[in-house]
Write an enzyme that holds these catalytic residues in place. Structure first.
Site, mmCIF file in Angstrom:
data_model
loop_
_atom_site.group_PDB
_atom_site.id
_atom_site.type_symbol
_atom_site.label_atom_id
_atom_site.label_comp_id
_atom_site.label_asym_id
_atom_site.label_seq_id
_atom_site.Cartn_x
_atom_site.Cartn_y
_atom_site.Cartn_z
ATOM 1 N N GLY A 22 0.839 -1.233 -0.084
ATOM 2 C CA GLY A 22 -0.149 0.002 -0.035
ATOM 3 C C GLY A 22 1.044 1.181 -0.045
ATOM 4 N N LEU A 23 0.074 2.140 0.110
ATOM 5 C CA LEU A 23 0.913 3.635 0.040
ATOM 6 C C LEU A 23 2.017 3.869 1.022
ATOM 7 C CD1 LEU A 23 0.701 6.835 -0.546
ATOM 8 C CD2 LEU A 23 -1.073 7.106 0.967
ATOM 9 N N TYR A 148 -14.620 -0.139 11.958
ATOM 10 C CA TYR A 148 -13.390 -0.092 11.783
ATOM 11 C C TYR A 148 -12.758 0.682 12.578
ATOM 12 C CZ TYR A 148 -9.199 1.341 9.196
ATOM 13 O OH TYR A 148 -7.769 1.687 8.899
ATOM 14 N N THR A 176 -2.220 11.510 10.224
ATOM 15 C CA THR A 176 -2.962 12.571 9.661
ATOM 16 C C THR A 176 -3.470 12.050 8.052
ATOM 17 O OG1 THR A 176 -1.708 14.232 9.327
ATOM 18 C CG2 THR A 176 -3.152 14.176 11.314
ATOM 19 N N ASN A 177 -3.970 12.813 7.211
ATOM 20 C CA ASN A 177 -4.396 12.462 5.950
ATOM 21 C C ASN A 177 -2.851 12.215 5.039
ATOM 22 O OD1 ASN A 177 -7.145 13.135 5.680
ATOM 23 N ND2 ASN A 177 -6.303 14.464 6.985
ATOM 24 N N TRP A 213 -16.144 18.721 -5.020
ATOM 25 C CA TRP A 213 -17.080 18.521 -4.382
ATOM 26 C C TRP A 213 -17.307 19.274 -2.968
ATOM 27 C CZ3 TRP A 213 -18.790 12.550 -4.124
ATOM 28 C CH2 TRP A 213 -19.015 12.017 -5.510
ATOM 29 N N ARG A 220 -7.782 20.505 6.536
ATOM 30 C CA ARG A 220 -7.076 19.104 6.662
ATOM 31 C C ARG A 220 -5.485 19.295 6.829
ATOM 32 N NH1 ARG A 220 -11.605 18.116 7.238
ATOM 33 N NH2 ARG A 220 -13.115 16.466 6.091
#
Length: 326
Positions: A22-23, A148, A176-177, A213, A220
Site C-alpha cells: 500500500g501507500l 473499523y 493524519t491524511n 465536491w 485538513r
C-alpha cells in the site's frame, strides 16, 4: 513459547512490514532503499499475497517462516465510506482478527517491538480541537465507520494489555491524511488528494471542467507518504512508549480542500474551468490534530512542503497511470 534466539544473531534486526504493497508500505520500501545501508537490519515486506492475516494459522506460519525481531504493522481491511457503512460488522471483526493474530504471534515468537498503524477516524466524533493522543477513547467515533474505528482503538487497548501482563513493547502511531505515490486514486474510494488528482487528470485529458465536491472550505492536515515512512522507521528504532503518538504536520500547515485542489491544478498546468459543486456535502469541516508530542521527540524534523509533495504525486500518477490503483 517459540524461541528463535538460535535462529538469528543477537544484533540482527529482522523487521517485518505487513501491508507493504500500500501507500505507506511502498514509501517505507523507498526510504529504506535510499538510506545508507544498516547492516544489522533486514527488512521483509509482505502483502496480502503472502498470507491472509485474518487466519490465525496463516499468520503463525508467516512468523515461523520469517522469525521477525520487529514488526511494522500496516495491514488492515480498508474501504471507502459506502463499504464501511454497509459492512461495519465485517470491518470490525476482520480487523480485530488481523490485529489479534499479529500481536499474539509477535508475543509467541519473542518479537522485541511492534509498531501498528492507527487512523484519525478513531477519535471521537463529538470532540474539541485540536485532538491529541490522550483523547482517543473519550467518546464514540463517527457512526459511518464505527466498526473499523473501534477495531483500530482495540489495537491501543491490546498494546496496553500486553505491556501490563507481559511487558511487551507494542505501540501504535496515528497519521493524519497521508498522500503520495502508490496511493489509491479510485474516484469512489480514494481519499481527498488522490481523488482530486485523478479528477484533474481526467478533466485535462477530456477537456472538461474540474469539479470539486462541496464548498472547498474544510481544513485538513496532509502528510507526504515519504515523511510518514521516515517517522515509522524512527518509531521502530527509537520510540519506547506504549502510548500512541500522532504523526502530523503542525496546525499552522493545515490547508483547505480548495487550496489543495489549486495546488493540484497548478501541478497539472490545468487551464480549464474549476467548479465548486456546493450541492455535495463538505463532510467534517475540521479534524485538527496537534503534533506537540512528536515535536518533543523530533523538534527539527522537516516535513515535505505540500506544494512539492503534490507535484511529485501528480508526476508519479501521470507516469504510472496504467499501473496506478484507480
Amino acid at each position: 513459547m517459540a524461541s528463535n534466539n538460535d535462529k538469528r544473531s543477537k544484533t540482527e534486526k529482522v523487521i517485518m512490514v505487513t501491508g507493504a504493497s500500500g501507500l505507506v508500505g511502498r514509501a517505507i520500501q523507498a526510504v529504506v532503499a535510499e538510506e545508507t545501508s544498516r547492516p544489522e537490519e533486514k527488512f521483509i515486506f509482505l502483502s496480502s499475497k503472502d498470507a491472509d492475516l485474518v487466519s490465525e494459522e496463516e499468520t503463525r506460519l508467516l512468523f515461523e517462516k520469517h522469525r521477525p525481531t520487529h514488526v511494522i504493522h500496516l495491514a488492515a481491511r480498508v474501504g471507502g465510506l459506502f463499504a464501511n457503512m454497509k459492512y461495519n460488522l465485517d470491518f470490525f471483526t476482520d480487523n480485530l482478527k488481523i490485529n489479534t493474530n499479529i500481536l499474539n504471534n509477535a508475543f509467541k515468537f519473542d518479537v522485541e517491538k511492534v509498531v501498528s498503524c492507527l487512523s484519525t477516524c478513531i477519535f471521537p466524533d463529538k470532540t474539541t480541537f485540536p485532538v491529541d493522543e490522550t483523547m482517543i477513547h473519550n467518546g464514540p467515533p463517527h457512526p459511518s465507520n464505527f466498526g473499523y474505528a473501534y477495531a483500530k482503538r482495540m489495537l491501543d487497548v491490546m498494546n496496553r494489555c500486553y505491556k501490563d501482563q507481559h511487558n511487551c513493547k507494542f505501540t501504535s502511531v496515528v497519521p493524519t491524511n497521508v498522500y503520495g505515490p502508490w496511493d489509491n486514486f479510485n474516484l469512489e474510494e480514494g481519499h481527498v488528494i488522490p481523488g482530486l488528482v485523478h479528477k484533474v487528470f481526467t478533466a485535462k485529458r477530456d477537456a472538461t471542467p474540474f469539479y470539486i465536491w462541496g464548498t472547498g472550505s474544510p481544513l485538513r492536515q496532509f502528510i507526504f507518504s515519504r515523511d510518514l515512512a521516515k517517522l515509522f522507521l524512527w518509531a521502530i528504532r527509537e520510540y519506547e512508549e506504549v502510548d500512541p503518538i500522532i504523526f502530523s504536520v503542525g496546525e499552522e500547515d493545515e490547508i483547505t480542500i480548495k487550496e489543495a485542489a489549486d495546488l493540484i491544478v497548478e501541478a497539472f498546468d490545468f487551464k480549464g474551468p474549476v467548479i465548486l459543486d456546493t450541492s455535495k456535502s463538505d463532510g467534517q469541516l475540521k479534524k485538527t490534530a496537534e503534533n506537540t508530542k512528536l515535536r518533543k521527540y523530533l523538534p527539527d524534523f522537516k516535513f515535505t512542503p505540500i506544494k512539492e509533495g503534490i507535484k511529485e504525486t501528480v508526476d508519479w500518477f501521470v507516469e504510472n497511470y496504467d499501473i496506478a490503483r484507480k
